[in-house]
Design an enzyme around this catalytic site. Structure first.
Site, PDB file in Angstrom:
ATOM      1  N   PRO A  85       7.677  -0.670   9.896  1.00 46.56           N
ATOM      2  CG  PRO A  85       6.423  -2.555  10.470  1.00 46.56           C
ATOM      3  CD  PRO A  85       6.478  -1.072  10.643  1.00 46.56           C
ATOM      4  CG  HIS A  96       4.160  -8.800  10.989  1.00 44.14           C
ATOM      5  ND1 HIS A  96       2.889  -8.385  10.646  1.00 44.14           N
ATOM      6  CD2 HIS A  96       4.912  -8.667   9.867  1.00 44.14           C
ATOM      7  CE1 HIS A  96       2.895  -8.025   9.364  1.00 44.14           C
ATOM      8  NE2 HIS A  96       4.102  -8.185   8.872  1.00 44.14           N
ATOM      9  CE1 TYR A 152       4.169 -12.283   4.687  1.00 47.89           C
ATOM     10  CE2 TYR A 152       3.558 -10.185   5.660  1.00 47.89           C
ATOM     11  CZ  TYR A 152       4.084 -10.913   4.600  1.00 47.89           C
ATOM     12  OH  TYR A 152       4.512 -10.273   3.458  1.00 47.89           O
ATOM     13  N   GLY A 166       6.228   4.735   6.132  1.00 43.76           N
ATOM     14  CA  GLY A 166       7.093   3.732   5.526  1.00 43.76           C
ATOM     15  C   GLY A 166       7.985   4.327   4.467  1.00 43.76           C
TER      16      GLY A 166
HETATM   17  C1  PHB Z   1       7.049  -7.698   1.974  1.00 45.00           C
HETATM   18  O1  PHB Z   1       8.169  -8.167   2.109  1.00 45.00           O
HETATM   19  O2  PHB Z   1       6.572  -7.421   0.883  1.00 45.00           O
HETATM   20  C2  PHB Z   1       6.241  -7.478   3.179  1.00 45.00           C
HETATM   21  C3  PHB Z   1       6.725  -7.933   4.369  1.00 45.00           C
HETATM   22  C4  PHB Z   1       5.987  -7.740   5.502  1.00 45.00           C
HETATM   23  C5  PHB Z   1       4.770  -7.098   5.429  1.00 45.00           C
HETATM   24  C6  PHB Z   1       4.299  -6.631   4.228  1.00 45.00           C
HETATM   25  C7  PHB Z   1       5.048  -6.820   3.088  1.00 45.00           C
HETATM   26  O3  PHB Z   1       4.045  -6.943   6.515  1.00 45.00           O
END
Ligand code: PHB
Length: 371
Positions: A29, A181, A186, A325
Site C-alpha cells: 500500500p 491498517h 495511525y 512499494g
Molecule cells: C504516508 O502518506 O506518508 C503514509 C501513509 C500510510 C502509511 C505510511 C506512510 O502507512
C-alpha cells in the site's frame, strides 16, 4: 506429476484465505495523494492499479473509513456512495486486467489536523498526546495538534465504521478483500503501542486491553465480509509518526497470537531491512521471525526487499510472500521484470505525492522481453 513444491519462489502461486494469487510479488500500500473531488479515486487511479495487475495482489493506498479518518491531502475514502462507486471502477479495471485487489482501510487518529476534520475539530486518538513533528496540510507545514482522547462510548461506532467500509469494499465496490491498517503510527497502532496509549479503560493498560480495538474491528469486519478476505498490517518496531513501544517483542507476540483464532487471510509485517527507513532503530529487537513462527496463517514481509532478498526470505520460510512499494511505482510490470531478470526503472521521488499522470501512470511497461 510432481506434487507439492517444497521451496516456493516469488512465482509460486499462493492462497491467502479466499484469494488465489498466481505469484508472491505483492504491491504494498502506498499513499499517492491523487484522489479527486470528494476524496474519490479517479479514472487515473483505475489506470494506475490496472497497469499493476500482474502483481500477485495489489493492496491499495490507505483509504479512509470515515470522515474523521483523514490526515493528508487528496487521500481516498470508502465511506461515501461516490467513493464506493469510484472504487468499483478501480476493481473492475484491475479484474479486467487479470488482477486481484484489496483495500487498505485506515483511520489516521492523531496524525491529522483540524483542517482535515469535520467542523475543524481536534483529531481523535486513544490518548491526548501529540505526535512530535509537523504535517503537511496542503497549504503548508503545521505542528501535529494535541488530539482528543476518545471516550470509551465512542469506540463501538469507530469499530462499525471499519466494518461498514469493509462491506462497501467487498460487496459494493467488488474488491477482493480488505487490509486493516494497524501499522505506522495511525489510529489502530496508536491503540496497540504504549507510547501512544495511556488509557485506563478496557482499551488501555495491558497488551490484552491495547489490542481490544483491533480485535473488535476484526470481529466486526469478519462478520461483515468473512475473515478469509481480511488481512492485518503491523509495524511492531517502526518509529515513523513518533511511535514506540516499551517491549515490542512480547507485546506483538501476544497481539499476533490473539489474531490466530480469526483465521485471517494473512498477516503483513513491516520490518525494514538494514538501512531501510522502516528498519528497527538501533538497539530495538527484530521481531518478524518470532511473529512468523507464532502466526498460523500466511505471512507477508515488507521493508526494502530486493528481488534476491525476497527470494531468500521465501526459500528460508521467513515469509510466504513479500510486498514491494517503491519498485512498483516505477515498474508497473514488476512481476514480469523479476521473472525475466529485466532492469528495474528508478522512481522519481518528487512525484510520489499529488499531481496527475506524471510519475503515476506514465512509467512504461517493457514492450518486449529479451529471451
Ligand atoms: C504516508 O502518506 O506518508 C503514509 C501513509 C500510510 C502509511 C505510511 C506512510 O502507512
Amino acid at each position: 506429476m510432481p506434487q507439492a513444491i517444497d521451496t516456493p519462489d516469488l512465482f509460486t502461486p499462493l492462497r491467502l484465505g479466499a484469494i488465489e494469487l498466481p505469484n508472491r510479488v505483492i504491491m504494498a500500500p502506498m499513499t499517492r495523494s491523487r484522489a479527486g473531488a470528494g476524496n474519490c479515486p479517479t479514472e487515473l487511479t483505475a489506470e494506475y492499479y490496472a497497469q499493476r495487475a500482474s502483481a500477485g495482489l495489489i493492496i491499495t493506498e490507505a483509504t479512509q473509513v470515515c470522515d474523521t479518518a483523514q490526515g493528508y491531502p487528496n487521500t481516498p475514502g470508502i465511506h461515501t456512495d461516490a467513493q464506493t462507486l469510484a472504487w468499483r471502477a478501480v476493481a473492475e479495471a484491475v479484474h479486467g486486467a487479470g488482477g486481484r485487489i484489496v483495500a487498505q482501510l485506515w483511520h489516521v487518529g492523531r496524525i491529522s489536523h483540524p483542517l482535515f476534520q469535520p467542523n475543524g475539530a481536534a483529531p481523535l486518538a486513544p490518548s491526548a498526546i501529540a505526535a512530535a513533528g509537523q504535517l503537511f496540510t496542503g497549504q503548508g507545514m503545521e505542528p501535529f495538534p494535541v488530539p482528543r482522547a476518545l471516550e470509551t462510548a465512542e469506540i463501538p461506532a469507530l469499530v462499525r465504521q471499519f466494518a461498514d467500509a469493509a462491506k462497501r469494499a467487498v460487496y459494493d465496490a467488488g474488491l477482493d478483500g480488505v487490509e486493516i491498517h494497524a501499522a505506522n503510527g495511525y489510529l489502530v497502532d496508536q491503540f496497540l503501542r504504549d507510547r501512544t496509549n495511556h488509557r485506563t479503560d478496557q482499551y488501555g493498560g495491558s497488551v490484552e486491553n491495547r489490542c481490544r480495538f483491533l480485535l473488535e474491528i476484526l470481529e466486526a469486519t469478519a462478520h461483515a465480509v468473512g475473515a478469509d478476505r481480511i488481512g492485518v498490517r503491523l509495524s511492531p518496531t517502526g518509529v515513523f509518526n513518533d511511535m514506540g513501544d516499551s517491549d515490542p517483542l512480547p507485546h506483538f507476540l501476544a497481539i499476533t497470537k490473539a489474531l490466530n483464532p480469526f483465521n485471517l487471510a494473512y498477516l503483513h509485517v513491516i520490518e525494514g531491512r538494514p538501512g531501510h527507513h522502516m528498519a528497527p532503530p538501533e538497539g530495538a529487537p527484530h521481531v518478524a521471525a518470532a511473529l512468523r513462527a507464532a502466526f498460523k496463517g500466511p505471512f507477508i514481509l515488507n521493508g526494502g526487499y530486493s528481488q534476491a532478498d525476497a527470494a531468500t526470505a521465501l526459500a528460508k520460510g521467513e515469509a510466504d510472500a513479500v510486498s514491494f512499494g517503491e519498485a512498483f511505482i516505477a515498474n508497473p510490470d514488476l512481476t514480469l521484470r523479476f521473472n525475466t531478470g529485466a532492469t528495474l526503472a528508478e522512481p522519481d521521488r518528487t512525484t510520489y505525492y499529488g499531481g496527475g499522470a506524471k510519475g503515476y501512470t506514465d512509467y512504461p511497461a517493457l514492450e518486449s522481453v529479451a529471451a
